[in-house]
Design a protein around this motif. Structure first.
Motif, PDB file in Angstrom:
ATOM      1  N   SER A  57     -13.751  32.454  61.201  1.00  0.00           N
ATOM      2  CA  SER A  57     -14.956  33.139  60.328  1.00  0.00           C
ATOM      3  C   SER A  57     -14.796  34.620  60.145  1.00  0.00           C
ATOM      4  N   PHE A  58     -14.070  35.410  61.027  1.00  0.00           N
ATOM      5  CA  PHE A  58     -13.682  36.532  60.885  1.00  0.00           C
ATOM      6  C   PHE A  58     -12.851  36.902  59.450  1.00  0.00           C
ATOM      7  N   MET A  59     -11.868  35.985  59.525  1.00  0.00           N
ATOM      8  CA  MET A  59     -11.090  35.950  58.230  1.00  0.00           C
ATOM      9  C   MET A  59     -11.722  36.051  56.992  1.00  0.00           C
ATOM     10  N   VAL A 222     -16.844  37.573  70.418  1.00  0.00           N
ATOM     11  CA  VAL A 222     -17.320  36.221  69.716  1.00  0.00           C
ATOM     12  C   VAL A 222     -18.299  35.415  70.419  1.00  0.00           C
ATOM     13  N   SER A 223     -19.327  35.022  69.982  1.00  0.00           N
ATOM     14  CA  SER A 223     -20.043  33.885  70.538  1.00  0.00           C
ATOM     15  C   SER A 223     -19.554  32.336  70.154  1.00  0.00           C
ATOM     16  N   ARG A 231     -23.991  29.634  73.251  1.00  0.00           N
ATOM     17  CA  ARG A 231     -24.698  29.623  71.984  1.00  0.00           C
ATOM     18  C   ARG A 231     -26.076  30.384  72.345  1.00  0.00           C
ATOM     19  N   TYR A 232     -26.608  30.652  70.921  1.00  0.00           N
ATOM     20  CA  TYR A 232     -27.700  31.793  70.956  1.00  0.00           C
ATOM     21  C   TYR A 232     -28.423  31.546  69.570  1.00  0.00           C
ATOM     22  N   GLU A 255     -20.374  35.289  65.407  1.00  0.00           N
ATOM     23  CA  GLU A 255     -21.008  33.915  65.723  1.00  0.00           C
ATOM     24  C   GLU A 255     -19.798  33.086  64.791  1.00  0.00           C
ATOM     25  N   ASN A 256     -19.230  32.178  65.190  1.00  0.00           N
ATOM     26  CA  ASN A 256     -18.083  31.568  64.825  1.00  0.00           C
ATOM     27  C   ASN A 256     -18.627  30.351  63.981  1.00  0.00           C
ATOM     28  N   LEU A 257     -19.877  29.968  63.917  1.00  0.00           N
ATOM     29  CA  LEU A 257     -20.302  28.729  63.406  1.00  0.00           C
ATOM     30  C   LEU A 257     -20.623  28.759  62.061  1.00  0.00           C
ATOM     31  N   CYS A 258     -21.408  29.789  61.523  1.00  0.00           N
ATOM     32  CA  CYS A 258     -21.928  30.174  60.426  1.00  0.00           C
ATOM     33  C   CYS A 258     -21.495  31.445  59.854  1.00  0.00           C
ATOM     34  N   GLY A 259     -20.348  32.279  60.742  1.00  0.00           N
ATOM     35  CA  GLY A 259     -19.702  33.419  60.381  1.00  0.00           C
ATOM     36  C   GLY A 259     -20.662  34.630  60.386  1.00  0.00           C
TER      37      GLY A 259
END
Length: 265
Positions: A57-59, A222-223, A231-232, A255-259
């Motif tokens: 997601s960071f990319m 990262v979360s 998770r949060y 947060e790596n799910l939605c970025g």
């Protein structure tokens, strides 16, 4: 000392790669092949693959970034961005520490059920199964673990909840049988900003020992939203992050799910 992941945690993170429709798959696959071709031990290869997945997601926020050293330590990766050599140190913030051990135990139960299904007919049961349990489910009770494994196995076999399984849904997976916990999160599950600040302060102490050949060193916190322990839904007292002091050139929370990306420094 770096945080050690269990084998189950690492395998789960790698499998979740196939869940994410927004992955930059070509570079990820290329980076994974590079890691596979390295001299690292298999366990370290899993760890590096897992870490680079967390940065996917960071990319998306930095599409021009390219990784040139995937197997280094201190920092975790060395990349090129805007004609600069960037060191990237990656760390995960655990929101529910008490869940970390429990989650590892749960992953072991899932793996045993996966093995039973794979041994019976891997092609037939290939897929990702999201399992939700009844409230009385106790996965830490050793005496009940075998019964719970069989309940999960039977539920997937019959495509119908059984025993400790409350609900079950399936998603496509082109390679393996993969079982994970159903994504369910409280709307009021806060991540205290103090946990992020504490992580930054710990990394600040190690900064003098990082590779000095880089032009800049970035810290990415990262979360992992695929983990029950991380998770949060919102960061509590987020304004406190703006007062952070650090020698890192840039600090991000991802947060790596939605970025979702927070620029801390």
């Amino acid at each position: 000392m770096k945080k050690l992941f269990s084998d189950e945690d690492l395998i789960k993170n790698l499998s979740l790669y196939y869940l994410n429709r927004h992955l930059k798959k070509k570079p990820i696959e290329k980076y994974h092949r590079t890691i596979d071709a390295s001299m690292l031990h298999d366990r370290d290869k899993y760890k590096k693959k897992s870490e680079i997945l967390l940065l996917n997601s960071f990319m998306h926020h930095f599409p021009e970034i390219t990784f040139e050293n995937l197997t280094c330590e201190s920092p975790d990766f060395i990349a090129t961005f805007n004609n600069k050599k960037i060191g990237i140190e990656l760390t995960e913030v655990i929101n529910h520490l008490e869940m970390k051990k429990a989650e590892s135990t749960l992953n072991k139960i899932f793996r045993q059920a996966e093995i039973l299904l794979e041994q019976e007919d891997k092609g037939k049961y290939r897929g990702i199964y999201f399992v939700e349990f009844h409230s009385h489910f106790n996965f830490e009770n050793l005496e009940e673990q075998q019964e719970n494994i069989l309940s999960i196995y039977k539920s997937i076999r019959k495509n119908k909840p059984s025993g400790c399984v409350k609900s079950l849904r399936k998603s496509h997976h082109r390679r393996n049988v993969f079982i994970t916990h159903e994504y369910n999160m409280s709307l009021f599950d806060e991540l205290c900003s103090a946990k992020i600040v504490e992580l930054i302060e710990k990394k600040n102490e190690k900064f003098p020992y990082y590779d000095r050949s880089v032009d800049e060193c970035w810290l990415v916190i990262v979360s992992d939203m695929n983990s029950l322990a991380s998770r949060y839904t919102f960061i509590q007292d987020k304004e406190h992050l703006s007062a952070v002091k650090s020698p890192f050139h840039k600090i991000f929370h991802l947060e790596n799910l939605c970025g979702g990306l927070t620029n801390i420094k």
